[in-house]
Design a protein around this motif. Structure first.
Motif, PDB file in Angstrom:
ATOM      1  N   MET A 182      10.643 -55.518 -15.864  1.00 33.20           N
ATOM      2  CA  MET A 182      11.422 -54.343 -15.497  1.00 33.20           C
ATOM      3  C   MET A 182      12.251 -54.711 -14.278  1.00 33.20           C
ATOM      4  N   ASN A 183      13.512 -54.767 -14.450  1.00 32.16           N
ATOM      5  CA  ASN A 183      14.416 -55.189 -13.364  1.00 32.16           C
ATOM      6  C   ASN A 183      13.733 -56.293 -12.559  1.00 32.16           C
ATOM      7  N   ASN A 184      13.886 -56.260 -11.281  1.00 28.95           N
ATOM      8  CA  ASN A 184      13.186 -57.226 -10.436  1.00 28.95           C
ATOM      9  C   ASN A 184      12.344 -56.476  -9.406  1.00 28.95           C
ATOM     10  N   VAL A 185      11.581 -55.504  -9.894  1.00 30.31           N
ATOM     11  CA  VAL A 185      10.680 -54.728  -9.045  1.00 30.31           C
ATOM     12  C   VAL A 185       9.319 -55.401  -9.061  1.00 30.31           C
ATOM     13  N   GLU A 186       8.756 -55.581  -7.880  1.00 29.83           N
ATOM     14  CA  GLU A 186       7.397 -56.111  -7.799  1.00 29.83           C
ATOM     15  C   GLU A 186       6.527 -55.117  -7.038  1.00 29.83           C
ATOM     16  N   ILE A 187       5.261 -55.104  -7.371  1.00 26.89           N
ATOM     17  CA  ILE A 187       4.289 -54.232  -6.708  1.00 26.89           C
ATOM     18  C   ILE A 187       3.399 -55.113  -5.840  1.00 26.89           C
ATOM     19  N   CYS A 188       3.218 -54.704  -4.590  1.00 25.47           N
ATOM     20  CA  CYS A 188       2.319 -55.447  -3.709  1.00 25.47           C
ATOM     21  C   CYS A 188       1.557 -54.461  -2.823  1.00 25.47           C
ATOM     22  N   THR A 189       0.596 -54.980  -2.106  1.00 23.20           N
ATOM     23  CA  THR A 189      -0.232 -54.166  -1.223  1.00 23.20           C
ATOM     24  C   THR A 189       0.562 -53.747   0.013  1.00 23.20           C
ATOM     25  N   LEU A 190       0.376 -52.513   0.420  1.00 26.16           N
ATOM     26  CA  LEU A 190       1.028 -51.995   1.626  1.00 26.16           C
ATOM     27  C   LEU A 190       0.610 -52.795   2.852  1.00 26.16           C
ATOM     28  N   LYS A 191       1.601 -53.132   3.669  1.00 29.05           N
ATOM     29  CA  LYS A 191       1.365 -53.781   4.962  1.00 29.05           C
ATOM     30  C   LYS A 191       2.116 -53.001   6.036  1.00 29.05           C
ATOM     31  N   ALA A 192       1.758 -53.239   7.278  1.00 26.63           N
ATOM     32  CA  ALA A 192       2.385 -52.524   8.394  1.00 26.63           C
ATOM     33  C   ALA A 192       3.906 -52.687   8.391  1.00 26.63           C
ATOM     34  N   ILE A 193       4.409 -53.839   7.960  1.00 26.08           N
ATOM     35  CA  ILE A 193       5.857 -54.059   7.968  1.00 26.08           C
ATOM     36  C   ILE A 193       6.608 -53.132   7.014  1.00 26.08           C
ATOM     37  N   HIS A 194       5.913 -52.487   6.076  1.00 25.28           N
ATOM     38  CA  HIS A 194       6.539 -51.591   5.110  1.00 25.28           C
ATOM     39  C   HIS A 194       6.644 -50.151   5.604  1.00 25.28           C
ATOM     40  N   ILE A 195       5.966 -49.823   6.680  1.00 28.21           N
ATOM     41  CA  ILE A 195       5.795 -48.410   7.040  1.00 28.21           C
ATOM     42  C   ILE A 195       7.091 -47.728   7.454  1.00 28.21           C
ATOM     43  N   ASP A 196       7.994 -48.393   8.142  1.00 27.71           N
ATOM     44  CA  ASP A 196       9.268 -47.756   8.488  1.00 27.71           C
ATOM     45  C   ASP A 196      10.022 -47.317   7.234  1.00 27.71           C
ATOM     46  N   GLU A 197      10.069 -48.190   6.227  1.00 35.92           N
ATOM     47  CA  GLU A 197      10.772 -47.836   4.992  1.00 35.92           C
ATOM     48  C   GLU A 197      10.041 -46.734   4.226  1.00 35.92           C
ATOM     49  N   ILE A 198       8.716 -46.781   4.229  1.00 39.75           N
ATOM     50  CA  ILE A 198       7.947 -45.733   3.572  1.00 39.75           C
ATOM     51  C   ILE A 198       8.177 -44.389   4.264  1.00 39.75           C
ATOM     52  N   SER A 199       8.243 -44.404   5.574  1.00 35.94           N
ATOM     53  CA  SER A 199       8.491 -43.180   6.329  1.00 35.94           C
ATOM     54  C   SER A 199       9.835 -42.554   5.924  1.00 35.94           C
ATOM     55  N   LYS A 200      10.843 -43.383   5.721  1.00 33.88           N
ATOM     56  CA  LYS A 200      12.149 -42.874   5.274  1.00 33.88           C
ATOM     57  C   LYS A 200      12.049 -42.278   3.876  1.00 33.88           C
ATOM     58  N   ILE A 201      11.341 -42.971   2.980  1.00 33.85           N
ATOM     59  CA  ILE A 201      11.165 -42.452   1.619  1.00 33.85           C
ATOM     60  C   ILE A 201      10.422 -41.122   1.663  1.00 33.85           C
ATOM     61  N   ASN A 202       9.402 -41.027   2.518  1.00 38.57           N
ATOM     62  CA  ASN A 202       8.652 -39.771   2.688  1.00 38.57           C
ATOM     63  C   ASN A 202       9.570 -38.622   3.064  1.00 38.57           C
ATOM     64  N   SER A 203      10.424 -38.857   4.063  1.00 39.95           N
ATOM     65  CA  SER A 203      11.275 -37.766   4.545  1.00 39.95           C
ATOM     66  C   SER A 203      12.312 -37.363   3.500  1.00 39.95           C
ATOM     67  N   LEU A 204      12.665 -38.273   2.601  1.00 38.25           N
ATOM     68  CA  LEU A 204      13.600 -37.942   1.526  1.00 38.25           C
ATOM     69  C   LEU A 204      12.911 -37.304   0.317  1.00 38.25           C
ATOM     70  N   SER A 205      11.588 -37.409   0.254  1.00 40.06           N
ATOM     71  CA  SER A 205      10.874 -37.021  -0.958  1.00 40.06           C
ATOM     72  C   SER A 205      10.006 -35.778  -0.834  1.00 40.06           C
ATOM     73  N   PHE A 206       9.515 -35.481   0.366  1.00 42.53           N
ATOM     74  CA  PHE A 206       8.530 -34.410   0.503  1.00 42.53           C
ATOM     75  C   PHE A 206       9.002 -33.315   1.447  1.00 42.53           C
ATOM     76  N   HIS A 207       8.625 -32.071   1.116  1.00 43.23           N
ATOM     77  CA  HIS A 207       8.922 -30.933   1.987  1.00 43.23           C
ATOM     78  C   HIS A 207       8.282 -31.124   3.358  1.00 43.23           C
ATOM     79  N   THR A 208       7.043 -31.597   3.341  1.00 43.34           N
ATOM     80  CA  THR A 208       6.300 -31.824   4.583  1.00 43.34           C
ATOM     81  C   THR A 208       5.798 -33.270   4.561  1.00 43.34           C
ATOM     82  N   PRO A 209       6.645 -34.210   4.984  1.00 42.01           N
ATOM     83  CA  PRO A 209       6.242 -35.618   4.913  1.00 42.01           C
ATOM     84  C   PRO A 209       5.155 -35.959   5.916  1.00 42.01           C
ATOM     85  N   TRP A 210       4.355 -36.951   5.566  1.00 36.29           N
ATOM     86  CA  TRP A 210       3.377 -37.472   6.509  1.00 36.29           C
ATOM     87  C   TRP A 210       4.119 -38.135   7.658  1.00 36.29           C
TER      88      TRP A 210
END
Length: 148
Positions: free
Chosen positions: A1-29
């Motif tokens: 499927m395209n070039n998407v890979e799944i890996c384990t969450l690491k601290a270096i991913h959290i800034d990007e996850i935080s952005k996805i949260n704010s775009l995705s949830f009414h009340t983001p973590w």
């Protein structure tokens, strides 16, 4: 499927996850809450990465023989390419490997795309939590997959 890979969450991913949260949830973590999940012995999180960019993530808490999906989100610009399916599949596989017998989650009643995603992966709506979401008092649909 395209070039998407799944890996384990690491601290270096959290800034990007935080952005996805704010775009995705009414009340983001908060970013701090996400960081705390790295030390949560019950938590297992994965990220979907495409071309070096985090485009989605998902998490589950495993307690004894049950899994509870905490969050699944895909960046709005990358929805519809199958990343959500890959995240759910990865979470279910983690649960299988850890001898989980069933997985549950709550989803906003109005979140039809998420409900369809979960149904496609064997989750069935079994109950309603009235007024579950504090921000809007919207009901939550409790879904279970008992065939892990």
């Amino acid at each position: 499927m395209n070039n998407v890979e799944i890996c384990t969450l690491k601290a270096i991913h959290i800034d990007e996850i935080s952005k996805i949260n704010s775009l995705s949830f009414h009340t983001p973590w908060s970013k701090e809450a996400i960081y705390k999940e790295l030390d949560n012995k019950f938590a297992r999180y994965v990220v979907a990465i495409m071309d070096g960019k985090v485009i989605g993530y998902g998490g589950v808490w495993i307690i004894v023989d049950e899994g509870h999906i905490t969050n699944i989100a895909v960046h709005p610009e990358y929805r519809g390419i199958g990343a959500g399916d890959m995240i759910v599949d990865s979470i279910i596989e983690i649960c299988r490997l850890e001898d989980v017998e069933a997985v549950t989650l709550e989803v906003r009643e109005s979140n039809i795309p998420a409900r369809r995603l979960y149904e496609k992966h064997g989750f069935i709506a079994e109950a309603i939590r009235k007024g579950y979401y504090q921000d809007t008092k919207e009901d939550a649909i409790i879904m279970w997959n008992r065939h892990i």
